[in-house]
Scaffold this motif. Structure first.
Motif, PDB file in Angstrom:
ATOM      1  N   ALA A  54       0.603  -1.230  -0.176  1.00 22.67           N
ATOM      2  CA  ALA A  54       0.158   0.447   0.064  1.00 22.67           C
ATOM      3  C   ALA A  54       0.385   1.257  -0.125  1.00 22.67           C
ATOM      4  O   ALA A  54       0.338   2.338  -0.515  1.00 22.67           O
ATOM      5  CB  ALA A  54      -0.878  -0.119   0.812  1.00 22.67           C
ATOM      6  N   ALA A  55       1.978   1.535   0.653  1.00 24.47           N
ATOM      7  CA  ALA A  55       2.776   2.500   0.382  1.00 24.47           C
ATOM      8  C   ALA A  55       3.672   2.893  -0.603  1.00 24.47           C
ATOM      9  O   ALA A  55       3.533   3.720  -0.911  1.00 24.47           O
ATOM     10  CB  ALA A  55       3.760   2.094   2.147  1.00 24.47           C
ATOM     11  N   PHE A  74       2.759   1.298  -3.302  1.00 29.60           N
ATOM     12  CA  PHE A  74       1.666   2.594  -4.210  1.00 29.60           C
ATOM     13  C   PHE A  74       0.964   4.129  -4.265  1.00 29.60           C
ATOM     14  O   PHE A  74       0.439   4.230  -5.292  1.00 29.60           O
ATOM     15  CB  PHE A  74       0.080   1.386  -3.918  1.00 29.60           C
ATOM     16  N   ASP A  75       0.879   4.407  -2.634  1.00 30.35           N
ATOM     17  CA  ASP A  75       1.197   6.091  -2.989  1.00 30.35           C
ATOM     18  C   ASP A  75       2.110   6.306  -2.339  1.00 30.35           C
ATOM     19  O   ASP A  75       2.095   7.693  -3.066  1.00 30.35           O
ATOM     20  CB  ASP A  75       0.310   5.712  -0.885  1.00 30.35           C
ATOM     21  N   ASN A  76       2.846   5.731  -3.481  1.00 28.12           N
ATOM     22  CA  ASN A  76       4.758   6.214  -2.611  1.00 28.12           C
ATOM     23  C   ASN A  76       4.688   7.215  -1.599  1.00 28.12           C
ATOM     24  O   ASN A  76       4.984   8.711  -1.801  1.00 28.12           O
ATOM     25  CB  ASN A  76       4.480   7.454  -4.286  1.00 28.12           C
ATOM     26  N   ASN A  77       4.741   6.464  -0.442  1.00 31.27           N
ATOM     27  CA  ASN A  77       4.775   7.575   0.592  1.00 31.27           C
ATOM     28  C   ASN A  77       6.223   7.709   0.726  1.00 31.27           C
ATOM     29  O   ASN A  77       6.926   5.927   0.835  1.00 31.27           O
ATOM     30  CB  ASN A  77       4.087   5.880   1.807  1.00 31.27           C
ATOM     31  N   CYS A 101       3.431  -2.205  -7.439  1.00 32.24           N
ATOM     32  CA  CYS A 101       2.549  -1.457  -6.701  1.00 32.24           C
ATOM     33  C   CYS A 101       3.013   0.089  -6.671  1.00 32.24           C
ATOM     34  O   CYS A 101       1.414   0.658  -7.606  1.00 32.24           O
ATOM     35  CB  CYS A 101       2.481  -2.374  -5.282  1.00 32.24           C
ATOM     36  N   GLY A 114       0.283   2.368  -8.655  1.00 36.34           N
ATOM     37  CA  GLY A 114      -0.116   4.036  -7.941  1.00 36.34           C
ATOM     38  C   GLY A 114       0.537   4.764  -9.205  1.00 36.34           C
ATOM     39  O   GLY A 114      -1.056   5.345  -8.683  1.00 36.34           O
ATOM     40  N   GLN A 115       1.395   5.469  -9.891  1.00 37.71           N
ATOM     41  CA  GLN A 115       1.538   6.230  -9.744  1.00 37.71           C
ATOM     42  C   GLN A 115       1.100   6.908 -11.529  1.00 37.71           C
ATOM     43  O   GLN A 115       0.322   7.301 -11.596  1.00 37.71           O
ATOM     44  CB  GLN A 115       3.086   6.201 -10.518  1.00 37.71           C
ATOM     45  N   ARG A 144      -3.064   7.341  -9.875  1.00 41.07           N
ATOM     46  CA  ARG A 144      -2.672   9.250  -9.843  1.00 41.07           C
ATOM     47  C   ARG A 144      -2.951   9.903 -11.514  1.00 41.07           C
ATOM     48  O   ARG A 144      -2.917  11.028 -11.566  1.00 41.07           O
ATOM     49  CB  ARG A 144      -1.784   9.478  -9.738  1.00 41.07           C
TER      50      ARG A 144
END
Length: 109
Positions: free
Chosen positions: A31-32, A34-37, A82, A86-87, A90
């Motif tokens: 998840a991180a 995917f979110d580019n956390n 991921c 994710g990117q 977005r």
């Protein structure tokens, strides 16, 4: 089902599978990614940020550093997927939002 709804449904299935399905990488790291956390551990953060925002700059050394930190090839493969999905998600959503704005602006003018 309209074509756009069908595409969104397939996209949701993909995202659910990579984030919630079985995998070698922990779900919170997927998840991180995917979110580019920015809260990802250092070797992952650098690699996955490059995957998401500067893919042409990803090097073998980026992967070697992550492997040296204890991540397996399977985990890195999942996390890279991921980050990329994710990117692209977005960017797709930003594009749709821009089109909706232009369409609304054009319709009201």
């Amino acid at each position: 089902m309209p074509a756009e709804d069908h595409k969104r449904s397939i996209h949701r299935l993909l995202v659910n599978r990579i984030l919630e399905g079985p995998g070698r990488a922990p779900a919170d790291q997927r998840a991180a990614a995917f979110d580019n956390n920015a809260k990802l551990p250092e070797p992952l953060r650098v690699l996955l940020d490059k995957v998401a925002t500067k893919s042409a700059r990803v090097t073998d050394a980026d992967f070697a550093t992550a492997i040296e930190a204890g991540f397996t090839d399977d985990q890195l493969f999942e996390l890279v997927i991921c980050a990329a999905v994710g990117q692209s998600s977005r960017q797709y959503e930003a594009g749709l939002a821009a089109l909706a704005k232009v369409t609304a602006d054009t319709g009201s003018g």
